[in-house]
Design an enzyme around this catalytic site. Structure first.
Site, PDB file in Angstrom:
ATOM      1  N   ASP A  16       0.637  -1.489   0.282  1.00  0.00           N
ATOM      2  CA  ASP A  16      -0.423  -0.109  -0.198  1.00  0.00           C
ATOM      3  C   ASP A  16       1.557   1.051  -0.012  1.00  0.00           C
ATOM      4  O   ASP A  16       1.775   1.156   0.825  1.00  0.00           O
ATOM      5  CB  ASP A  16      -1.434   0.009   1.322  1.00  0.00           C
ATOM      6  CG  ASP A  16      -2.223   0.904   1.252  1.00  0.00           C
ATOM      7  OD1 ASP A  16      -2.114   1.325  -0.185  1.00  0.00           O
ATOM      8  OD2 ASP A  16      -2.688   1.509   2.047  1.00  0.00           O
ATOM      9  N   ASN A  64     -10.340  -2.666  -5.399  1.00  0.00           N
ATOM     10  CA  ASN A  64      -9.944  -2.128  -6.355  1.00  0.00           C
ATOM     11  C   ASN A  64     -10.279  -1.529  -7.485  1.00  0.00           C
ATOM     12  O   ASN A  64     -10.005  -0.428  -8.335  1.00  0.00           O
ATOM     13  CB  ASN A  64      -8.689  -1.676  -6.307  1.00  0.00           C
ATOM     14  CG  ASN A  64      -7.626  -2.286  -5.004  1.00  0.00           C
ATOM     15  OD1 ASN A  64      -6.671  -2.848  -5.030  1.00  0.00           O
ATOM     16  ND2 ASN A  64      -8.168  -0.889  -4.331  1.00  0.00           N
TER      17      ASN A  64
HETATM   18  C1  IPE Z   1      -5.065  -2.566  -0.322  1.00  0.00           C
HETATM   19  O1  IPE Z   1      -5.157  -1.640  -0.466  1.00  0.00           O
HETATM   20  C2  IPE Z   1      -5.131  -3.842  -1.295  1.00  0.00           C
HETATM   21  C3  IPE Z   1      -3.582  -3.978  -2.124  1.00  0.00           C
HETATM   22  C4  IPE Z   1      -2.433  -3.489  -1.624  1.00  0.00           C
HETATM   23  C5  IPE Z   1      -3.407  -4.423  -3.400  1.00  0.00           C
HETATM   24  P1  IPE Z   1      -6.330  -0.082  -0.617  1.00  0.00           P
HETATM   25  O2  IPE Z   1      -5.691   0.696  -0.482  1.00  0.00           O
HETATM   26  O3  IPE Z   1      -6.663  -0.667  -2.058  1.00  0.00           O
HETATM   27  O4  IPE Z   1      -6.124  -0.421   0.497  1.00  0.00           O
HETATM   28  P2  IPE Z   1      -7.548   0.251   1.660  1.00  0.00           P
HETATM   29  O5  IPE Z   1      -8.803   1.040   0.901  1.00  0.00           O
HETATM   30  O6  IPE Z   1      -6.581   1.293   2.048  1.00  0.00           O
HETATM   31  O7  IPE Z   1      -8.179  -0.970   2.503  1.00  0.00           O
HETATM   32  C1  IPE Z   2      -1.133   0.278  -3.285  1.00  0.00           C
HETATM   33  O1  IPE Z   2      -1.337   1.889  -3.545  1.00  0.00           O
HETATM   34  C2  IPE Z   2      -1.806  -0.591  -4.479  1.00  0.00           C
HETATM   35  C3  IPE Z   2      -2.831  -0.364  -5.424  1.00  0.00           C
HETATM   36  C4  IPE Z   2      -3.921  -0.966  -4.028  1.00  0.00           C
HETATM   37  C5  IPE Z   2      -3.274  -1.607  -6.292  1.00  0.00           C
HETATM   38  P1  IPE Z   2      -2.525   2.579  -3.397  1.00  0.00           P
HETATM   39  O2  IPE Z   2      -2.607   3.126  -4.768  1.00  0.00           O
HETATM   40  O3  IPE Z   2      -3.312   1.823  -2.117  1.00  0.00           O
HETATM   41  O4  IPE Z   2      -2.313   3.688  -2.435  1.00  0.00           O
HETATM   42  P2  IPE Z   2      -2.564   4.591  -1.404  1.00  0.00           P
HETATM   43  O5  IPE Z   2      -3.326   3.907  -0.512  1.00  0.00           O
HETATM   44  O6  IPE Z   2      -3.475   5.551  -2.157  1.00  0.00           O
HETATM   45  O7  IPE Z   2      -1.362   6.184  -1.240  1.00  0.00           O
HETATM   46 MG    MG Z   3      -3.681   2.312  -0.480  1.00  0.00          MG
END
Ligand code: IPE
Ligand code: IPE
Ligand code: MG
Length: 238
Positions: A16, A64
């Site tokens: 994340d 996602n």
């Molecule tokens: C979790 O991250 C999913 C992945 C790393 C693929 P998210 O960014 O989607 O999770 P939330 O929305 O903060 O719970």
């Molecule tokens: C994780 O990074 C990647 C995926 C969930 C695909 P994020 O895109 O969730 O990054 P933040 O949480 O917005 O910083």
């Molecule tokens: Mg995230």
């Protein structure tokens, strides 16, 4: 049990913080995803170096899809590029590429690239890199229940024969051992629908470090934290 000094055979990571990494630099979110994807092979190499056989990375959740279409499209394009560009490195590292999730729903280009790389690396033995793609812990449990129900309906198994060991055979990858350690980067204190069944007794390590910045040194810190844990599995202190 594993045979390395940290006692971790399977490490799972909720990658994340790509968006926050980009934002901190005044860049588009897509630049963060690109940097995140570039970190994968680096961490795979460090993981191997630390004697860990299985690395599972949460790359795209069933939730996602809620993101803007442009971001989802960019992530799928990155997946396609990753499986193509990193194939030589996976061969060199003798790592088998694996995937869990509802793969059928991935766009063709991404899915076909993924399947091709999985096929090309299927005989590699030094490590297993599992990407969780269009993965949800709840979806996995529902899909397992459906597969079991179909077996019952076909008369191949009795409904009351089901126990935990048998149930695991219906998960996406029954060969994948449960992770001893689950790392989440970027500081959120939640599971976000990752490996719900498999992480019942996993140790958790959450760091504020953003995924693109999570390097060998940060990995070592996570493993050292794990080494100091008292895993009881519901029993009493040893
Ligand atoms: C979790 O991250 C999913 C992945 C790393 C693929 P998210 O960014 O989607 O999770 P939330 O929305 O903060 O719970
Ligand atoms: C994780 O990074 C990647 C995926 C969930 C695909 P994020 O895109 O969730 O990054 P933040 O949480 O917005 O910083
Ligand atoms: Mg995230």
């Amino acid at each position: 049990m594993s045979d390395n000094s940290f006692g971790v055979n399977h490490l799972a990571i909720i990658m994340d913080g790509n968006g926050r990494w980009a934002q901190a630099r005044g860049l588009e979110r897509s630049a963060g995803h690109k940097a995140g994807a570039e970190n994968v092979l680096k961490i795979m190499r460090s993981v191997k170096e630390f004697g860990i056989k299985y690395l599972t990375l949460y790359a795209f959740s069933t939730e996602n899809w809620k993101r803007p279409a442009e971001e989802v499209g960019g992530l799928m394009k990155l997946l396609k590029e990753f499986t193509f560009n990193q194939l030589p490195a996976m061969q060199k590292e003798d790592v088998r590429l694996n995937a869990i999730g509802r793969l059928d729903a991935l766009p063709d280009a991404a899915r076909l690239g993924l399947l091709a790389a999985m096929k090309a690396t299927r005989n590699n033995r030094s490590g297993v890199l599992t990407l969780a793609l269009n993965y949800g812990g709840r979806a996995e449990l529902v899909d397992a229940a459906v597969k079991f129900a179909q077996e019952v309906k076909a008369g191949r198994v009795a409904p009351d024969a089901l126990d935990e060991n048998m149930f695991e055979k219906y998960l996406y990858d029954p060969e994948l051992p449960p992770p001893e350690l689950v790392v989440r980067t970027s500081g959120e204190l939640r599971i976000s629908n990752f490996l719900l069944w498999q992480m019942a007794y996993s140790e958790l390590y959450i760091t504020d470090v953003l995924w693109p910045d999570f390097d060998r040194h940060e990995l070592q810190k996570a493993l050292e934290s794990f080494r100091g844990r008292d895993r009881r599995f519901g029993g009493v202190k040893k």
